[in-house]
Design a protein around this motif. Structure first.
Motif, PDB file in Angstrom:
ATOM      1  N   UNK A 222       0.807  -1.337  -0.018  1.00  0.00           N
ATOM      2  CA  UNK A 222      -0.082  -0.237   0.026  1.00  0.00           C
ATOM      3  C   UNK A 222       0.684   1.176  -0.127  1.00  0.00           C
ATOM      4  N   UNK A 223       1.875   1.333   0.539  1.00  0.00           N
ATOM      5  CA  UNK A 223       2.843   2.373   1.076  1.00  0.00           C
ATOM      6  C   UNK A 223       3.486   2.713  -0.397  1.00  0.00           C
ATOM      7  N   UNK A 224       3.992   1.531  -1.023  1.00  0.00           N
ATOM      8  CA  UNK A 224       4.634   1.545  -2.431  1.00  0.00           C
ATOM      9  C   UNK A 224       3.727   2.184  -3.427  1.00  0.00           C
ATOM     10  N   UNK A 225       2.543   1.329  -3.442  1.00  0.00           N
ATOM     11  CA  UNK A 225       1.368   1.888  -4.604  1.00  0.00           C
ATOM     12  C   UNK A 225       0.949   3.250  -4.361  1.00  0.00           C
ATOM     13  N   UNK A 226       0.681   3.792  -3.106  1.00  0.00           N
ATOM     14  CA  UNK A 226       0.428   5.455  -2.982  1.00  0.00           C
ATOM     15  C   UNK A 226       1.452   6.281  -3.554  1.00  0.00           C
ATOM     16  N   UNK A 227       2.839   5.844  -3.128  1.00  0.00           N
ATOM     17  CA  UNK A 227       3.803   6.885  -3.484  1.00  0.00           C
ATOM     18  C   UNK A 227       4.011   6.695  -4.947  1.00  0.00           C
ATOM     19  N   UNK A 228       3.731   5.547  -5.350  1.00  0.00           N
ATOM     20  CA  UNK A 228       3.995   5.385  -6.742  1.00  0.00           C
ATOM     21  C   UNK A 228       2.931   5.884  -7.786  1.00  0.00           C
ATOM     22  N   UNK A 229       1.828   6.001  -7.562  1.00  0.00           N
ATOM     23  CA  UNK A 229       0.785   6.584  -8.245  1.00  0.00           C
ATOM     24  C   UNK A 229       0.875   8.128  -7.853  1.00  0.00           C
ATOM     25  N   UNK A 230       1.101   8.604  -6.706  1.00  0.00           N
ATOM     26  CA  UNK A 230       1.665  10.085  -6.589  1.00  0.00           C
ATOM     27  C   UNK A 230       2.760  10.434  -7.453  1.00  0.00           C
ATOM     28  N   UNK A 231       3.766   9.762  -7.567  1.00  0.00           N
ATOM     29  CA  UNK A 231       4.828  10.120  -8.458  1.00  0.00           C
ATOM     30  C   UNK A 231       4.481   9.954  -9.842  1.00  0.00           C
TER      31      UNK A 231
END
Lengths: 353, 353
Positions: A222-231
């Protein structure tokens, strides 16, 4: 009081809160000598009482070390929640410390094994709730099923949906995809009172497609997905900026398209999504982004307000009872849930910046 | 021959390959009665030989069941690689079946425990390599370290970088973040011959920021991150489309900004990133997206060509030997690597659509 712009930004944010919700009462925790004069000059003084705290938890300190600082602003604010002097806490400080303190001092709701960090993010189908965003790096199938239960309650309160749909994040949508842990979590949800709202597995692209209202995953993914989407959104934004700066014609194009571009930027505005919530605790715990501005901080307080006003934790407790009842096949637990006393609800919150 | 538009799109794609690389020789595996007449009318015939296969692996079939279909086009093509009749295979068919067949028939390079799926994606700092994208749902620390080794070799070949930097995807950049598995992988890389290229932990937003040239993660997280990033880009694109369609002025804006927007779209074009590669096998195995068009398929063949021409697998073998030498502290292994015979390299590939 923590966060990059504390205490100035926090007090500016609380002034906005005072305008929107004059009935709210806030306990402002931090260095009284610094806060009191600032507050005296602000309209936020109408809704705030200051409580002194002798120290601040820095961003570098580990969660476990934070537990020993008994006079920190975060600890004093969380103690106020544990003693029911406040119904919730909003903090822009150290996330790891907030998680550790909240777990140990406020404690999880009976029947919930671990709290999960949830937030709202934009999708083509409207806002979606995603959890866990990093509170639990490793989760078992029972944790995932509990996150689904909490995410459902959160979506119904914060997004105002009568029956939010739930997806379990996986590497494919077919039933045999993923590992045992995730397949067992899916089996639990299919056998639970949430079965009719459980969509099954969803994939990464389903988050922004809005395939389900709630996306459940472990804290690492979840942490990786959230930050990947924001990036990815940030990359799209910076490419677009280059396009509009490239020539005189493209600068004119920017001016012509500006009303629509501004609406798009406003809709994607991270401030609108500020306020990640630690679900599953005996009190409302909201984490504001450390770099949030006044409007972002005010939004985080709005989220905490929403959860208090809509008796979010009561919903969780009822949902836990229904899950238990379904598991034991007994209706006794459900009766107990329906008979649970209505706690008096007031809009009391503690903020530590 | 598999993929959504096979065999038409495959043959159209190979015609482009014929124009770009007239020296390449391709083995086209599938139903001869269907392929031969199509090929006869195409300029792709100059570079292709047809090999008949009696069946096709459908997208619904499981990897293990695919192993039993000995006359499938995918199996016949992979057998050609195992027998060294072809140096690599490009397939647009069932990913799970391709992975299972490649692992069992082509086998991993000695010293590599598991193959990993890698692909290139766009970032603000240029193209980056990401792996594993789903070949291994669960990985241990040794697997992650091997993925780093393979990703480094892949980035040096496909992106032409002399010393690609490597990041390990985590929930934070500090050394204490994540779980034991990921911290142990970081320790292994710090003690390896790649230590000077190892950047440490990176987060989700670092993928599109281009913080490192290679981003290493397990197949579950990598698959979710890849699809989440693609989904976010798609959402940004559709929002932008709405902005430009909103009014007469915004339609004019679109026309004025169009050259820049077209360049941006071209740069982000998924076809340019088509061709995920299964690294670590005794042969080149490239997976073209099932929905790729002719240009996308041609690009996947280009990637396979690049890997063959730049002796990608030789690099992997050398890198494995250097890792081994560093681990055992012996230079014997390194000498053996330097003395390894140069295999004759020709541009022979098998394609199964």
């Amino acid at each position: 009081m923590g966060g990059d712009g504390a205490p100035g930004i926090v007090i500016d944010g609380l002034q906005r809160v005072a305008e929107r919700h004059p009935g709210i009462r806030l306990l402002l925790v931090g260095d009284e000598a610094v806060i009191a004069p600032l507050l005296a000059r602000s309209r936020a003084s109408a809704i705030c009482t200051v409580r002194h705290a002798g120290s601040v938890i820095s961003n570098e300190i580990k969660g476990t070390a934070a537990l020993r600082l008994r006079d920190s602003s975060m600890r004093v604010a969380i103690d106020a929640v544990a003693r029911n002097e406040a119904l919730g806490v909003v903090s822009a400080g150290n996330s790891g410390a907030l998680l550790a303190l909240a777990k140990i001092v406020v404690k999880t709701i009976p029947g919930i094994d671990r709290p999960a960090l949830a937030a709202i993010s934009p999708s083509a189908g409207g806002d979606v709730v995603m959890l866990d965003l990093g509170a639990n790096v490793a989760c078992d199938s029972r944790n995932l099923a509990e996150f689904a239960l909490m995410g459902e309650a959160f979506a119904s309160v914060v997004l105002g949906l009568p029956a939010p749909t739930i997806g379990l994040l996986n590497v494919g949508s077919e039933q045999m995809k993923g590992d045992d842990r995730i397949r067992q979590a899916a089996d639990m949800l299919r056998a639970s009172p949430l079965s009719s709202q459980f969509h099954g597995f969803v994939e990464g692209h389903d988050i922004t497609a809005g395939t389900t209202d709630v996306v459940v995953t472990d804290g690492f993914t979840g942490n990786v997905a959230l930050k990947t989407g924001e990036g990815a959104m940030k990359l799209a934004g910076s490419l677009l900026k280059q396009v509009f700066k490239a020539s005189l014609l493209s600068r004119i194009a920017y001016l012509l398209a500006r009303p629509g571009l501004d609406r798009m930027r406003e809709w994607l505005d991270p401030r609108r999504y500020n306020g990640a919530v630690l679900l599953g605790l005996n009190g409302v715990v909201v984490k504001s982004h450390g770099g949030a501005d006044a409007e972002g901080f005010a939004h985080a307080v709005d989220v905490a307000m929403d959860m208090v006003t809509h008796r979010f934790n009561e919903r969780i407790r009822e949902s836990v009872s229904r899950f238990e009842a379904a598991r034991t096949g007994s209706v006794a637990a459900e009766r107990a849930a329906n008979a649970s006393s209505d706690e008096p609800v007031a809009s009391r919150l503690a903020t530590t910046g």
